[in-house]
Scaffold this active site. Structure first.
Site, PDB file in Angstrom:
ATOM      1  N   LYS A   1      -5.447  -1.021  15.695  1.00 43.50           N
ATOM      2  CA  LYS A   1      -6.017  -0.512  14.618  1.00 43.50           C
ATOM      3  C   LYS A   1      -7.494   0.511  15.035  1.00 43.50           C
ATOM      4  O   LYS A   1      -7.496   1.503  14.380  1.00 43.50           O
ATOM      5  CB  LYS A   1      -6.362  -1.498  13.457  1.00 43.50           C
ATOM      6  CG  LYS A   1      -5.177  -2.170  12.741  1.00 43.50           C
ATOM      7  CD  LYS A   1      -4.361  -0.986  11.955  1.00 43.50           C
ATOM      8  CE  LYS A   1      -3.189  -1.457  11.273  1.00 43.50           C
ATOM      9  NZ  LYS A   1      -2.294  -0.438  10.833  1.00 43.50           N
TER      10      LYS A   1
ATOM     11  N   ILE B   1      -6.237  -6.707   1.101  1.00 45.60           N
ATOM     12  CA  ILE B   1      -5.706  -6.293  -0.172  1.00 45.60           C
ATOM     13  C   ILE B   1      -4.424  -7.042  -0.601  1.00 45.60           C
ATOM     14  O   ILE B   1      -3.482  -7.283   0.289  1.00 45.60           O
ATOM     15  CB  ILE B   1      -4.980  -4.728   0.136  1.00 45.60           C
ATOM     16  CG1 ILE B   1      -6.259  -3.967   0.857  1.00 45.60           C
ATOM     17  CG2 ILE B   1      -4.497  -4.102  -1.100  1.00 45.60           C
ATOM     18  CD1 ILE B   1      -7.276  -3.496  -0.016  1.00 45.60           C
ATOM     19  N   LEU B   2      -4.341  -7.375  -1.488  1.00 46.09           N
ATOM     20  CA  LEU B   2      -3.434  -8.570  -1.807  1.00 46.09           C
ATOM     21  C   LEU B   2      -1.785  -8.003  -2.062  1.00 46.09           C
ATOM     22  O   LEU B   2      -1.627  -7.763  -3.159  1.00 46.09           O
ATOM     23  CB  LEU B   2      -3.767  -9.571  -3.173  1.00 46.09           C
ATOM     24  CG  LEU B   2      -4.913 -10.593  -2.852  1.00 46.09           C
ATOM     25  CD1 LEU B   2      -5.404 -11.233  -4.072  1.00 46.09           C
ATOM     26  CD2 LEU B   2      -4.606 -11.105  -1.636  1.00 46.09           C
ATOM     27  N   THR B   3      -1.379  -7.440  -0.918  1.00 52.55           N
ATOM     28  CA  THR B   3       0.094  -7.059  -0.814  1.00 52.55           C
ATOM     29  C   THR B   3       0.964  -8.159  -0.734  1.00 52.55           C
ATOM     30  O   THR B   3       0.538  -9.070  -0.150  1.00 52.55           O
ATOM     31  CB  THR B   3       0.086  -5.894   0.023  1.00 52.55           C
ATOM     32  OG1 THR B   3      -0.090  -6.408   1.525  1.00 52.55           O
ATOM     33  CG2 THR B   3      -0.943  -4.670  -0.225  1.00 52.55           C
TER      34      THR B   3
ATOM     35  N   ASP C   1      11.315   3.713   5.348  1.00 51.18           N
ATOM     36  CA  ASP C   1      10.875   2.298   5.453  1.00 51.18           C
ATOM     37  C   ASP C   1      12.076   1.410   5.952  1.00 51.18           C
ATOM     38  O   ASP C   1      13.275   1.802   5.891  1.00 51.18           O
ATOM     39  CB  ASP C   1      10.843   1.435   4.029  1.00 51.18           C
ATOM     40  CG  ASP C   1       9.876   0.200   4.196  1.00 51.18           C
ATOM     41  OD1 ASP C   1       8.848   0.091   3.531  1.00 51.18           O
ATOM     42  OD2 ASP C   1      10.573  -0.828   4.750  1.00 51.18           O
TER      43      ASP C   1
ATOM     44  N   SER D   1      -7.645  -0.567   9.619  1.00 53.93           N
ATOM     45  CA  SER D   1      -7.947  -1.715   9.040  1.00 53.93           C
ATOM     46  C   SER D   1      -9.363  -2.151   9.236  1.00 53.93           C
ATOM     47  O   SER D   1      -9.622  -1.562  10.722  1.00 53.93           O
ATOM     48  CB  SER D   1      -6.948  -3.050   9.694  1.00 53.93           C
ATOM     49  OG  SER D   1      -7.338  -3.919   9.447  1.00 53.93           O
TER      50      SER D   1
ATOM     51  N   ASN E   1       1.641   4.818   7.661  1.00 57.16           N
ATOM     52  CA  ASN E   1       1.020   3.499   6.955  1.00 57.16           C
ATOM     53  C   ASN E   1       1.643   2.614   7.683  1.00 57.16           C
ATOM     54  O   ASN E   1       1.012   1.289   7.311  1.00 57.16           O
ATOM     55  CB  ASN E   1       1.489   3.991   5.423  1.00 57.16           C
ATOM     56  CG  ASN E   1       1.111   2.532   4.719  1.00 57.16           C
ATOM     57  OD1 ASN E   1       0.127   1.827   4.609  1.00 57.16           O
ATOM     58  ND2 ASN E   1       2.232   1.936   4.282  1.00 57.16           N
TER      59      ASN E   1
ATOM     60  N   ILE F   1       0.705  -1.179   0.014  1.00 48.23           N
ATOM     61  CA  ILE F   1      -0.008  -0.105   0.038  1.00 48.23           C
ATOM     62  C   ILE F   1       0.867   1.437   0.033  1.00 48.23           C
ATOM     63  O   ILE F   1       0.653   2.338  -0.703  1.00 48.23           O
ATOM     64  CB  ILE F   1      -0.896   0.076   1.182  1.00 48.23           C
ATOM     65  CG1 ILE F   1      -2.242  -1.137   0.966  1.00 48.23           C
ATOM     66  CG2 ILE F   1      -1.502   1.465   1.658  1.00 48.23           C
ATOM     67  CD1 ILE F   1      -2.725  -1.532   2.227  1.00 48.23           C
TER      68      ILE F   1
ATOM     69  N   TYR G   1      -3.285  -6.507  17.304  1.00 50.09           N
ATOM     70  CA  TYR G   1      -3.618  -5.762  15.710  1.00 50.09           C
ATOM     71  C   TYR G   1      -4.987  -4.981  15.740  1.00 50.09           C
ATOM     72  O   TYR G   1      -5.009  -3.863  15.484  1.00 50.09           O
ATOM     73  CB  TYR G   1      -3.478  -6.911  14.586  1.00 50.09           C
ATOM     74  CG  TYR G   1      -3.550  -6.329  13.487  1.00 50.09           C
ATOM     75  CD1 TYR G   1      -2.278  -5.534  12.595  1.00 50.09           C
ATOM     76  CD2 TYR G   1      -4.775  -6.318  12.469  1.00 50.09           C
ATOM     77  CE1 TYR G   1      -2.452  -4.997  11.351  1.00 50.09           C
ATOM     78  CE2 TYR G   1      -4.726  -5.789  11.229  1.00 50.09           C
ATOM     79  CZ  TYR G   1      -3.547  -5.180  10.927  1.00 50.09           C
ATOM     80  OH  TYR G   1      -3.685  -4.442   9.418  1.00 50.09           O
TER      81      TYR G   1
HETATM   82  P1  NAI Z   1       3.525  -4.532   3.040  1.00 55.29           P
HETATM   83  O1  NAI Z   1       4.359  -5.531   4.070  1.00 55.29           O
HETATM   84  O2  NAI Z   1       3.469  -5.004   1.738  1.00 55.29           O
HETATM   85  O3  NAI Z   1       4.249  -3.300   3.387  1.00 55.29           O
HETATM   86  C1  NAI Z   1       4.716  -2.708   4.581  1.00 55.29           C
HETATM   87  C2  NAI Z   1       5.970  -2.071   4.503  1.00 55.29           C
HETATM   88  O4  NAI Z   1       6.353  -1.296   5.745  1.00 55.29           O
HETATM   89  C3  NAI Z   1       7.162  -2.741   4.144  1.00 55.29           C
HETATM   90  O5  NAI Z   1       7.743  -2.145   2.837  1.00 55.29           O
HETATM   91  C4  NAI Z   1       7.978  -3.191   5.311  1.00 55.29           C
HETATM   92  O6  NAI Z   1       9.472  -3.191   5.271  1.00 55.29           O
HETATM   93  C5  NAI Z   1       7.636  -1.709   6.101  1.00 55.29           C
HETATM   94  N1  NAI Z   1       7.646  -2.004   7.719  1.00 55.29           N
HETATM   95  C6  NAI Z   1       7.364  -2.729   8.399  1.00 55.29           C
HETATM   96  N2  NAI Z   1       7.466  -2.681   9.602  1.00 55.29           N
HETATM   97  C7  NAI Z   1       8.552  -1.253   9.499  1.00 55.29           C
HETATM   98  C8  NAI Z   1       8.784  -0.577  10.602  1.00 55.29           C
HETATM   99  N3  NAI Z   1       8.883  -1.109  12.005  1.00 55.29           N
HETATM  100  N4  NAI Z   1       9.325   0.328  10.286  1.00 55.29           N
HETATM  101  C9  NAI Z   1       9.526   0.940   9.223  1.00 55.29           C
HETATM  102  N5  NAI Z   1       8.993   0.264   8.205  1.00 55.29           N
HETATM  103  C10 NAI Z   1       8.403  -0.828   8.354  1.00 55.29           C
HETATM  104  O7  NAI Z   1       2.250  -4.578   3.958  1.00 55.29           O
HETATM  105  P2  NAI Z   1       0.872  -3.667   3.436  1.00 55.29           P
HETATM  106  O8  NAI Z   1      -0.086  -4.794   3.217  1.00 55.29           O
HETATM  107  O9  NAI Z   1       1.145  -2.851   2.376  1.00 55.29           O
HETATM  108  O10 NAI Z   1       0.541  -3.118   4.794  1.00 55.29           O
HETATM  109  C11 NAI Z   1       0.291  -1.759   4.819  1.00 55.29           C
HETATM  110  C12 NAI Z   1      -0.503  -1.246   6.085  1.00 55.29           C
HETATM  111  O11 NAI Z   1      -1.753  -1.533   5.589  1.00 55.29           O
HETATM  112  C13 NAI Z   1      -0.409  -1.641   7.511  1.00 55.29           C
HETATM  113  O12 NAI Z   1      -0.490  -0.804   8.316  1.00 55.29           O
HETATM  114  C14 NAI Z   1      -1.235  -2.788   7.309  1.00 55.29           C
HETATM  115  O13 NAI Z   1      -1.509  -3.082   8.755  1.00 55.29           O
HETATM  116  C15 NAI Z   1      -2.502  -2.081   6.752  1.00 55.29           C
HETATM  117  N6  NAI Z   1      -3.582  -2.985   6.351  1.00 55.29           N
HETATM  118  C16 NAI Z   1      -3.267  -3.987   5.168  1.00 55.29           C
HETATM  119  C17 NAI Z   1      -4.137  -4.890   4.706  1.00 55.29           C
HETATM  120  C18 NAI Z   1      -3.949  -5.941   3.605  1.00 55.29           C
HETATM  121  O14 NAI Z   1      -4.666  -6.702   3.585  1.00 55.29           O
HETATM  122  N7  NAI Z   1      -2.858  -5.858   2.909  1.00 55.29           N
HETATM  123  C19 NAI Z   1      -5.507  -4.865   5.023  1.00 55.29           C
HETATM  124  C20 NAI Z   1      -5.669  -3.861   6.337  1.00 55.29           C
HETATM  125  C21 NAI Z   1      -4.687  -2.931   6.720  1.00 55.29           C
END
Ligand code: NAI
Length: 268
Positions: A162, A191-193, A37, A145, A90, A18, A158
């Site tokens: 949130k 979200i398919l990340t 990041d 979330s 984020n 995201i 979590y």
């Molecule tokens: P992702 O894993 O694809 O990306 C997360 C990024 O955050 C990565 O680049 C990682 O290196 C970085 N990261 C992790 N811990 C960190 C830290 N302590 N300090 C700095 N960077 C850090 O994850 P995604 O799915 O894009 O998630 C982003 C946000 O969206 C999160 O807050 C997650 O809880 C939220 N979210 C995601 C959903 C999903 O289905 N993918 C659903 C609901 C919420």
């Protein structure tokens, strides 16, 4: 094009999923973007790709669990581009081995998730708001979330953090609205990340799909486009809100499937 021209955005967790989508879309709509990041190589790669295409972007290491690191990322953004007017808080995570039910959750993990998922939103905002006040306004966008609205057997920390993000979004909006600083959140469904693919086997993804009103999964850009909207002046009268972007997954009464089966059984 240019929906966020002249804005300066800091995106946390911008190297993947995201955050990466939001970084790309914000830059392509005219913002100067700092991608912060834990994965500094990924952040640099994303920024370099944008620069190569003629957009403005930089990268910095961020540990969202560390106050000094968050402050450094904010200061870096201001040093780099002169101001900071958009903050996308984020970063967020869970740990399926340790973030369990109330009786069994690992308490160190609880503390870690409160720190990374919730306190990072407070701190990012605390460090960014003075720059937004100086700039005459800004937009803070927080990733919540649907787990902040609906509960589950596991992932207690979590969900609780949130839900905290949703309400902190309102507090920031109330406290700094007079300074033309807006604060909104986005609550994604599945979200398919890369993170979701990692945490959720295909069988679970199929179960999720069964409950969507729309017949497809969410993609990172579905959230990234909403971030651009919230960062832009198009949303200038909107604050304190959480956009639920979840494919209609939580729309219907949860008894609907069993009720339909029961009605069908009566007709036999
Ligand atoms: P992702 O894993 O694809 O990306 C997360 C990024 O955050 C990565 O680049 C990682 O290196 C970085 N990261 C992790 N811990 C960190 C830290 N302590 N300090 C700095 N960077 C850090 O994850 P995604 O799915 O894009 O998630 C982003 C946000 O969206 C999160 O807050 C997650 O809880 C939220 N979210 C995601 C959903 C999903 O289905 N993918 C659903 C609901 C919420």
């Amino acid at each position: 094009m240019n929906r966020v021209q002249n804005k300066v955005a800091l995106v946390t967790g911008g190297a993947s999923g995201i955050g990466l989508s939001a970084s790309n879309l914000l830059a392509k709509e005219g913002a100067k973007v700092v991608i912060a990041d834990f994965n500094i190589d990924g952040a640099k790669e994303a920024a370099e790709a944008l620069v190569k295409e003629g957009y403005e972007a930089s990268a910095i290491f961020l540990d969202a669990g560390d106050a000094k690191s968050i402050e450094d990322a904010v200061n870096f953004t201001v040093e780099q581009y002169g101001t900071l007017t958009v903050l996308f808080n984020n970063v967020g995570l869970t740990n399926l081995q340790k973030d369990l039910d109330v009786l069994n959750i690992d308490l160190d993990e609880w503390d870690r998730l409160v720190n990374v998922n919730l306190k990072s939103v407070l701190l990012g905002s605390r460090f960014a708001i003075p720059h937004m006040q100086k700039a005459g306004g800004g937009s803070i966008i927080n990733t919540a979330s649907m787990a902040g609205f609906a509960s589950d057997q596991l992932r207690t920390a979590y969900g609780a953090t949130k839900a905290g993000v949703v309400n902190m979004t309102k507090y920031i909006a109330t406290q700094y609205g007079k300074d033309k600083i807006r604060s909104n959140a986005i609550a994604p469904g599945l979200i398919l990340t890369p993170a979701a693919e990692r945490n959720m086997p295909k069988e679970m993804q199929d179960i999720f799909m069964k409950f969507n009103a729309l017949p497809y999964h969410g993609e990172a850009d579905d959230i990234g486009h909403a971030v651009v909207f919230l960062a832009s002046d198009e949303s200038k009268f909107m604050t304190g809100q959480t956009l639920q972007i979840e494919g209609g997954h939580y729309l219907a009464n949860p008894t609907i499937a069993d009720t339909n089966n029961w009605i069908a059984s009566l007709q036999k």
